[in-house]
Design a protein around this motif. Sequence first.
Motif, short mmCIF file in Angstrom:
data_model
loop_
_atom_site.label_atom_id
_atom_site.label_comp_id
_atom_site.label_asym_id
_atom_site.label_seq_id
_atom_site.Cartn_x
_atom_site.Cartn_y
_atom_site.Cartn_z
N THR A 39 -11.88 -4.26 -4.78
CA THR A 39 -10.83 -3.41 -5.32
C THR A 39 -10.36 -2.42 -4.26
O THR A 39 -9.15 -2.13 -4.14
CB THR A 39 -11.34 -2.65 -6.55
OG1 THR A 39 -11.67 -3.59 -7.57
CG2 THR A 39 -10.30 -1.69 -7.10
N GLY A 40 -11.31 -1.90 -3.48
CA GLY A 40 -10.95 -0.96 -2.42
C GLY A 40 -9.96 -1.55 -1.44
O GLY A 40 -8.99 -0.89 -1.03
N LYS A 41 -10.17 -2.80 -1.05
CA LYS A 41 -9.24 -3.46 -0.12
C LYS A 41 -7.87 -3.66 -0.75
O LYS A 41 -6.83 -3.44 -0.10
CB LYS A 41 -9.82 -4.81 0.32
CG LYS A 41 -10.97 -4.72 1.30
CD LYS A 41 -11.45 -6.11 1.70
CE LYS A 41 -12.60 -6.01 2.69
NZ LYS A 41 -13.13 -7.34 3.07
N ILE A 42 -7.88 -4.09 -2.00
CA ILE A 42 -6.61 -4.36 -2.68
C ILE A 42 -5.78 -3.08 -2.83
O ILE A 42 -4.59 -3.05 -2.51
CB ILE A 42 -6.86 -5.00 -4.06
CG1 ILE A 42 -7.49 -6.39 -3.90
CG2 ILE A 42 -5.58 -5.07 -4.87
CD1 ILE A 42 -6.61 -7.41 -3.23
N TYR A 43 -6.42 -2.02 -3.30
CA TYR A 43 -5.68 -0.76 -3.50
C TYR A 43 -5.22 -0.18 -2.16
O TYR A 43 -4.11 0.37 -2.06
CB TYR A 43 -6.54 0.25 -4.26
CG TYR A 43 -6.45 0.10 -5.76
CD1 TYR A 43 -5.68 0.96 -6.53
CD2 TYR A 43 -7.12 -0.93 -6.41
CE1 TYR A 43 -5.58 0.81 -7.91
CE2 TYR A 43 -7.03 -1.09 -7.80
CZ TYR A 43 -6.27 -0.22 -8.53
OH TYR A 43 -6.17 -0.38 -9.89
N THR A 44 -6.06 -0.27 -1.14
CA THR A 44 -5.67 0.22 0.18
C THR A 44 -4.43 -0.51 0.68
O THR A 44 -3.48 0.10 1.21
CB THR A 44 -6.82 0.06 1.18
OG1 THR A 44 -7.94 0.83 0.75
CG2 THR A 44 -6.42 0.52 2.57
N GLU A 45 -4.43 -1.83 0.51
CA GLU A 45 -3.31 -2.65 0.95
C GLU A 45 -2.03 -2.30 0.20
O GLU A 45 -0.96 -2.10 0.81
CB GLU A 45 -3.67 -4.12 0.73
CG GLU A 45 -2.56 -5.11 1.03
CD GLU A 45 -2.96 -6.53 0.64
OE1 GLU A 45 -2.16 -7.19 -0.04
OE2 GLU A 45 -4.08 -6.94 1.00
N VAL A 46 -2.13 -2.18 -1.13
CA VAL A 46 -0.94 -1.90 -1.93
C VAL A 46 -0.40 -0.50 -1.65
O VAL A 46 0.81 -0.30 -1.49
CB VAL A 46 -1.26 -2.08 -3.44
CG1 VAL A 46 -0.10 -1.57 -4.30
CG2 VAL A 46 -1.53 -3.54 -3.75
N LEU A 47 -1.30 0.48 -1.57
CA LEU A 47 -0.85 1.86 -1.34
C LEU A 47 -0.31 2.05 0.07
O LEU A 47 0.60 2.87 0.29
CB LEU A 47 -2.00 2.83 -1.62
CG LEU A 47 -2.42 2.90 -3.10
CD1 LEU A 47 -3.63 3.81 -3.27
CD2 LEU A 47 -1.27 3.35 -3.98
N THR A 48 -0.82 1.31 1.04
CA THR A 48 -0.26 1.36 2.39
C THR A 48 1.18 0.85 2.39
O THR A 48 2.07 1.44 3.03
CB THR A 48 -1.11 0.51 3.36
OG1 THR A 48 -2.43 1.05 3.41
CG2 THR A 48 -0.51 0.51 4.76
N LYS A 49 1.41 -0.21 1.64
CA LYS A 49 2.79 -0.73 1.53
C LYS A 49 3.69 0.29 0.83
O LYS A 49 4.85 0.47 1.22
CB LYS A 49 2.78 -2.04 0.73
CG LYS A 49 2.18 -3.23 1.47
CD LYS A 49 2.24 -4.49 0.60
CE LYS A 49 1.68 -5.69 1.34
NZ LYS A 49 1.72 -6.94 0.51
N GLU A 50 3.15 0.95 -0.20
CA GLU A 50 3.94 1.95 -0.92
C GLU A 50 4.33 3.10 -0.01
O GLU A 50 5.49 3.54 0.01
CB GLU A 50 3.14 2.46 -2.13
CG GLU A 50 3.92 3.40 -3.04
CD GLU A 50 3.83 4.85 -2.61
OE1 GLU A 50 4.76 5.62 -2.91
OE2 GLU A 50 2.83 5.21 -1.96
N ARG A 51 3.39 3.58 0.79
CA ARG A 51 3.68 4.68 1.71
C ARG A 51 4.70 4.28 2.78
O ARG A 51 5.46 5.10 3.29
CB ARG A 51 2.39 5.14 2.40
CG ARG A 51 1.36 5.82 1.50
CD ARG A 51 1.80 7.23 1.08
NE ARG A 51 2.67 7.21 -0.09
CZ ARG A 51 3.27 8.27 -0.58
NH1 ARG A 51 3.10 9.46 0.00
NH2 ARG A 51 4.03 8.19 -1.65
N ARG A 52 4.69 2.98 3.10
CA ARG A 52 5.60 2.47 4.13
C ARG A 52 6.99 2.23 3.56
O ARG A 52 7.95 1.98 4.30
CB ARG A 52 5.01 1.17 4.67
CG ARG A 52 5.51 0.76 6.05
CD ARG A 52 4.65 -0.34 6.62
NE ARG A 52 4.56 -1.49 5.71
CZ ARG A 52 3.48 -2.27 5.61
NH1 ARG A 52 2.40 -2.01 6.32
NH2 ARG A 52 3.48 -3.31 4.79
N GLY A 53 7.11 2.27 2.22
CA GLY A 53 8.41 2.07 1.60
C GLY A 53 8.72 0.64 1.24
O GLY A 53 9.87 0.31 0.91
N ASP A 54 7.72 -0.23 1.27
CA ASP A 54 7.96 -1.65 1.02
C ASP A 54 8.45 -1.93 -0.40
O ASP A 54 9.11 -2.94 -0.65
CB ASP A 54 6.69 -2.48 1.27
CG ASP A 54 6.32 -2.54 2.74
OD1 ASP A 54 6.94 -1.79 3.53
OD2 ASP A 54 5.43 -3.32 3.11
#
Length: 547
Positions: A97-112
């Motif tokens: 779960t940690g990897k999944i949330y990190t990946e999704v939130l990184t995309k969100e911060r990047r504006g994806d």
Amino acid sequence: MTNLRTFPKYIFVTGGVCSSLGKGIASASIGALLKASGYKIFVQKLDPYLNIDPGTMSPSQHGEVYVTDDGAETDLDIGHYERFIDVSLSKDSTVTTGKIYTEVLTKERRGDFLGGTIQIIPHITDAIKERIQQAAKKSKCDIMIIEIGGTIGDIEGEPFIEAMRQFRNELGSKNVLSMHMTLLPYLKAAKELKTKPTQLSVRELKRQGIQPDFILARADYKIPQALLDKISLFCGVEKRFVIPVTTSNSIYEVPVKFYEHRITELIAEKMQLQNLQTNIEEWEKLLQKINASDQELSIGLVGKYMRLEDSYISIIEALKSACYACGCKLNIVWINAERLESQTSNEWEKIKKIKAIIVPGGFGNRGIEGKVLAAKYARIHNIPYLGICLGAQILAIEYARYILNNPQLTSEEFDEYSDSENHVIHFLPGQSNKKSKGGTLRVGSYPCNILRKSIAYESYNQDIVHERHRHRYEFNNYFRNQLSGLIFSGIYERQDLVEIMEIKNHPFMVGCQFHPEFKSRPHKPHPLFFQFIKIACMDKNKNATTF
């Protein structure tokens, strides 16, 4: 299996009622049988916990941290997969779960996501499905087995179950299969196994939108056919697909038991696999070796994570495999390193009765002097000794204290503020004690050049080997020319790091900075473990086999 290359098949394995039922062993066994049927297999573990990986988790709570060739720090079930299926897995085999949330939130911060609201569905579930499909594509597998950690009903596991449901709807029941393992507890007062927990577990699974194709009924006692029929009736699963999974004397019996219940044929029927023929000769030969092993060999495991045997699960299985090959039966004598520090401890009575000593890896200074005393005992009494990672560093420290007559010699890990001239073991080049703990170790596979005319070469019979590491401390080359009688028989030449050391004129006193247990297989023990056990049992069995 070219007809599967463009569209791999997927088998999801879930669990109910409680953890530690053996989903990992079941997944590994099914994978082994499908590989024995001619299919290319890849396995993935979806762990619902929020940690990025198990790298910083205590072995006493979560078991050992298993390491892949490409440096992933993973759950111990990855080790079961590799041992049973005899494949080298990768970072794609472990998702948290940690990897999944990190990946999704990184995309969100990047504006994806273009300012959209981020939600469990579809963003988290899409990320989970993408991880599964990426792993299948990269591995080019025919069949991918996905184990979902935890139990049905766990809050943190629900996104994974929902992703599984979506996956099945999108790809169809012929391409996505569900196996559910659940417990049948035995009530001593009633003298019977109970199916109600299984019924409730399957009911919860159905509530989340999934009808299992198979139920793996787990019990410590033989399950009467009437109970299997009852499970079939109440859970809506055809009788043939309710598979009893009773506790075995050895985990390596499980593939053979599954085969006897025709599990590969049933999978082939569900997933429309053509011309399936399963060859289990290799597993049958292994069981013959296991059952023929009658002479007991007592090996002392000197550790400090003593509350949970899974802390050393790969070492235990590597020792067993070597014992099977040598025709003996393993008896592990658990020796608490901390208690050895007291000369009056009962642990010393244990250590006097063993035939060999193994000191595994670990972190921190707890129990260190006890491990040093164990190494000293092995050196003085010519008892075979295998030191792994920290155990190799212990060998170096004890021997340096002996040769240089300096009891202050130690590791920088245990005494970072003392004079650096006392550090037989120090930080790796480029490492620092100020680094964060997670993801900063030297991990993964590295080449090691083997010195000829050494125990290491006698074990491997190769000039170069590749082994897996997980450490941040290393032998201090300042001491290399000062320790006469210590042979440096394995070197990582690129950085001139000592990988294997051994004491001259000793039957077997070897330390390796890497973790050989991660490359041991039940059908083919690791060369160092095999040589270690062969020397230890030489007086008991002079006909030890080779491989």
